[in-house]
Enzyme design. Sequence first.
Site, short mmCIF file in Angstrom:
data_model
loop_
_atom_site.label_atom_id
_atom_site.label_comp_id
_atom_site.label_asym_id
_atom_site.label_seq_id
_atom_site.Cartn_x
_atom_site.Cartn_y
_atom_site.Cartn_z
N HIS A 254 -10.28 1.12 1.10
CA HIS A 254 -9.82 2.58 1.63
C HIS A 254 -10.95 3.44 1.92
CE1 HIS A 254 -5.28 2.67 1.57
NE2 HIS A 254 -5.17 2.13 0.44
N CYS B 117 0.89 -1.30 -0.01
CA CYS B 117 -0.06 0.15 -0.13
C CYS B 117 0.83 1.16 0.25
CB CYS B 117 -0.92 0.00 1.18
SG CYS B 117 -2.10 1.46 1.31
N HIS C 131 -8.92 -3.84 -2.23
CA HIS C 131 -7.87 -2.91 -1.55
C HIS C 131 -8.44 -1.38 -1.55
CE1 HIS C 131 -3.93 -2.12 -0.25
NE2 HIS C 131 -4.24 -0.81 -0.44
N GLU C 132 -8.80 -0.97 -2.97
CA GLU C 132 -9.20 0.47 -3.09
C GLU C 132 -10.67 0.77 -2.31
OE1 GLU C 132 -6.92 2.47 -3.73
OE2 GLU C 132 -5.56 0.63 -4.32
ZN ZN Z 1 -3.40 0.95 -0.27
#
Ligand code: ZN
Length: 198
Positions: free
Chosen positions: A157, A111, A153-154
């Site tokens: 966030h 990340c 993953h995004e």
């Molecule tokens: Zn990340």
Amino acid sequence: MVLDICQAGHPVLRQPSRPLTRDEILSEECQELIQRMKRTLQAAPGVGLAAPQIGEPIQLAVIEDRPEYIAKWPAQQIMEFRRKPVPFYVLINPELELLKPEAQVLGFEGCLSVPGYTALVPRAGKVRVKYLDEKAEACEQIVEGWHARILQHEVDHLGGTLYLDHMFSRSFASQPNYLQHWSNKPIREVCRELEIGR
Ligand code: ZN
């Protein structure tokens, strides 16, 4: 201009982001932000960047996986993780549906907000995502392999979640140690050596 990337510990990485309205998406300000995020992603370089990472708690992320990034991987890993090029696109107000969430796939993830480290993270191998693009038009994709990992993953966030929250902590490694000790081994062997439960 390249934007500063917020590092782990910044509160903006831990708060849920708010959705954008159609008018906000089409505004000059937002279009400019998208271009800046694109330049920041490419300069990093990375395969995904979410707005909270540049200090904006809004549901916006950019994704791109270039052939030249993939070329740096060993052929065996490209096969194992089913990594294919993904042309640049903008993801706004995404809704993610995990398809076959019971069939989890492990992969080493990093990340831009936790630079220099990587760890094994279980993710769904296939997802459906509904979102708006930079023209505020509704889009839908069914995505598999490494791209599905980037998406999860995004989208995490945008909900204030980092990969650290999902990782097998015994696999947490600095990049040099990852490259030296783990990068050339099949995931099954990494799990066995690290005694990561199956
Ligand atoms: Zn990340």
